[in-house]
Structures are given as structure tokens and as C-alpha cells.
Design a protein around this motif. Structure first.
Motif, PDB file in Angstrom:
ATOM      1  N   ALA A  97       6.692  -8.906  -3.774  1.00 21.69           N
ATOM      2  CA  ALA A  97       7.716  -9.093  -2.760  1.00 21.69           C
ATOM      3  C   ALA A  97       7.201 -10.050  -1.693  1.00 21.69           C
ATOM      4  N   ALA A  98       8.156 -10.646  -0.974  1.00 22.34           N
ATOM      5  CA  ALA A  98       7.795 -11.590   0.083  1.00 22.34           C
ATOM      6  C   ALA A  98       8.790 -11.497   1.219  1.00 22.34           C
ATOM      7  N   ASP A  99       8.299 -11.787   2.401  1.00 28.82           N
ATOM      8  CA  ASP A  99       9.182 -11.810   3.562  1.00 28.82           C
ATOM      9  C   ASP A  99       8.594 -12.721   4.628  1.00 28.82           C
ATOM     10  N   SER A 100       9.483 -13.355   5.356  1.00 29.72           N
ATOM     11  CA  SER A 100       9.027 -14.326   6.358  1.00 29.72           C
ATOM     12  C   SER A 100       8.678 -13.697   7.699  1.00 29.72           C
ATOM     13  N   THR A 101       9.154 -12.454   7.931  1.00 28.54           N
ATOM     14  CA  THR A 101       8.946 -11.867   9.268  1.00 28.54           C
ATOM     15  C   THR A 101       8.311 -10.484   9.242  1.00 28.54           C
ATOM     16  N   TYR A 102       8.151  -9.918   8.048  1.00 28.99           N
ATOM     17  CA  TYR A 102       7.643  -8.543   7.992  1.00 28.99           C
ATOM     18  C   TYR A 102       6.500  -8.461   6.999  1.00 28.99           C
ATOM     19  N   TRP A 103       5.478  -7.715   7.349  1.00 26.73           N
ATOM     20  CA  TRP A 103       4.514  -7.310   6.339  1.00 26.73           C
ATOM     21  C   TRP A 103       4.160  -5.869   6.609  1.00 26.73           C
ATOM     22  N   GLY A 104       4.142  -5.087   5.549  1.00 31.36           N
ATOM     23  CA  GLY A 104       3.894  -3.666   5.701  1.00 31.36           C
ATOM     24  C   GLY A 104       4.253  -2.918   4.450  1.00 31.36           C
ATOM     25  N   ARG A 105       4.505  -1.627   4.586  1.00 35.56           N
ATOM     26  CA  ARG A 105       4.694  -0.737   3.453  1.00 35.56           C
ATOM     27  C   ARG A 105       6.161  -0.459   3.105  1.00 35.56           C
ATOM     28  N   ALA A 106       7.067  -0.894   3.920  1.00 35.74           N
ATOM     29  CA  ALA A 106       8.476  -0.577   3.712  1.00 35.74           C
ATOM     30  C   ALA A 106       9.116  -1.588   2.780  1.00 35.74           C
ATOM     31  N   GLY A 107       9.415  -1.163   1.575  1.00 35.46           N
ATOM     32  CA  GLY A 107       9.975  -2.074   0.610  1.00 35.46           C
ATOM     33  C   GLY A 107      11.305  -2.671   1.009  1.00 35.46           C
TER      34      GLY A 107
END
Length: 123
Positions: A97-107
Motif C-alpha cells: 500500500a502507499a499514501d502521500s500523507t499517511y504512514w502507519g498501521r491503519a489500512g
């Protein structure tokens, strides 16, 4: 269209190692946080590991800590999951998974997902 493509899954024996790769089709993903999740048959998707935009921070589920290592090569837009000392309970489909503003454990916070790669560990 942005794509995340996982590879490297397969059938291995307990104690073996595998390295999963997740390549992104868009160059800007080199600045996205990346993560790995997995889903075993009959179970909910669970967090495995995450790495920050720069790669300077990582996080692991307790169940894989000390055995799995997440890393990234931003020049290749690729994130890796090195899995050592595999156990039968690691059997699952692994998703990146990838995201531009979030990194963490919540899928649910991740905007981009790959199709998954099957990892099967025989005991």
C-alpha cells in the motif's frame, strides 16, 4: 493510472526466506509512505510493516518483528519486504500500500493498493 505491483511470493518451507517487492508505476511514489499488509484465509487484513517517506522510520507488527525487514529504493520506486524464518502462520496474501500523507498501521488510510501476492509456508 497508478499501479502497485507485488512480486516475489511463492511456496516455501518453514524457516525459509522470501523477499517481496512492490513496484510503483508513478515516479512520485518515491515520496509516498509505503506499507505491507496481509490477509490469511478467513481472517481480516492485518498490518505487517510500514516505512516512512524517507525510509528513516519503520514500524512492524509484533508477530513479524525481528524476522521481517521493510526497505525502499526510491530510485526504483520499489519497496521490499525481506521475510526470514518464515512460519506457517505467515501464510497469507500480501498486499503493498502507499499514501502521500499517511504512514502507519491503519489500512483504511492508504489510498493505493496492489493486487497481492500469495505466500504459502509449509510446516
Amino acid at each position: 493510472q497508478v499501479q502497485l505491483v507485488e512480486s516475489g511470493g511463492g511456496l516455501v518451507q518453514a524457516g525459509d526466506s522470501l523477499r517481496l517487492s512492490c513496484a510503483a508505476s508513478k515516479r512520485s511514489f518515491s515520496s509516498y509512505a509505503r506499507a505491507w499488509f496481509r490477509q490469511a484465509p478467513g481472517k481480516e487484513r492485518e498490518f505487517v510493516a510500514a516505512i516512512s517517506w524517507s525510509g528513516g522510520s519503520t514500524d512492524y507488527a509484533d508477530s513479524v518483528k525481528g524476522r521481517f525487514t521493510i526497505s525502499r529504493d526510491n530510485a526504483k520506486n520499489t519497496v521490499y519486504l525481506q521475510m526470514n524464518s518464515l512460519k506457517s502462520e505467515d501464510t497469507a496474501v500480501y498486499y503493498c500500500a502507499a499514501d502521500s500523507t499517511y504512514w502507519g498501521r491503519a489500512g483504511h488510510e492508504y489510498d493505493y493498493w496492489g493486487q497481492g501476492t500469495q505466500v504459502t509456508v509449509s510446516s
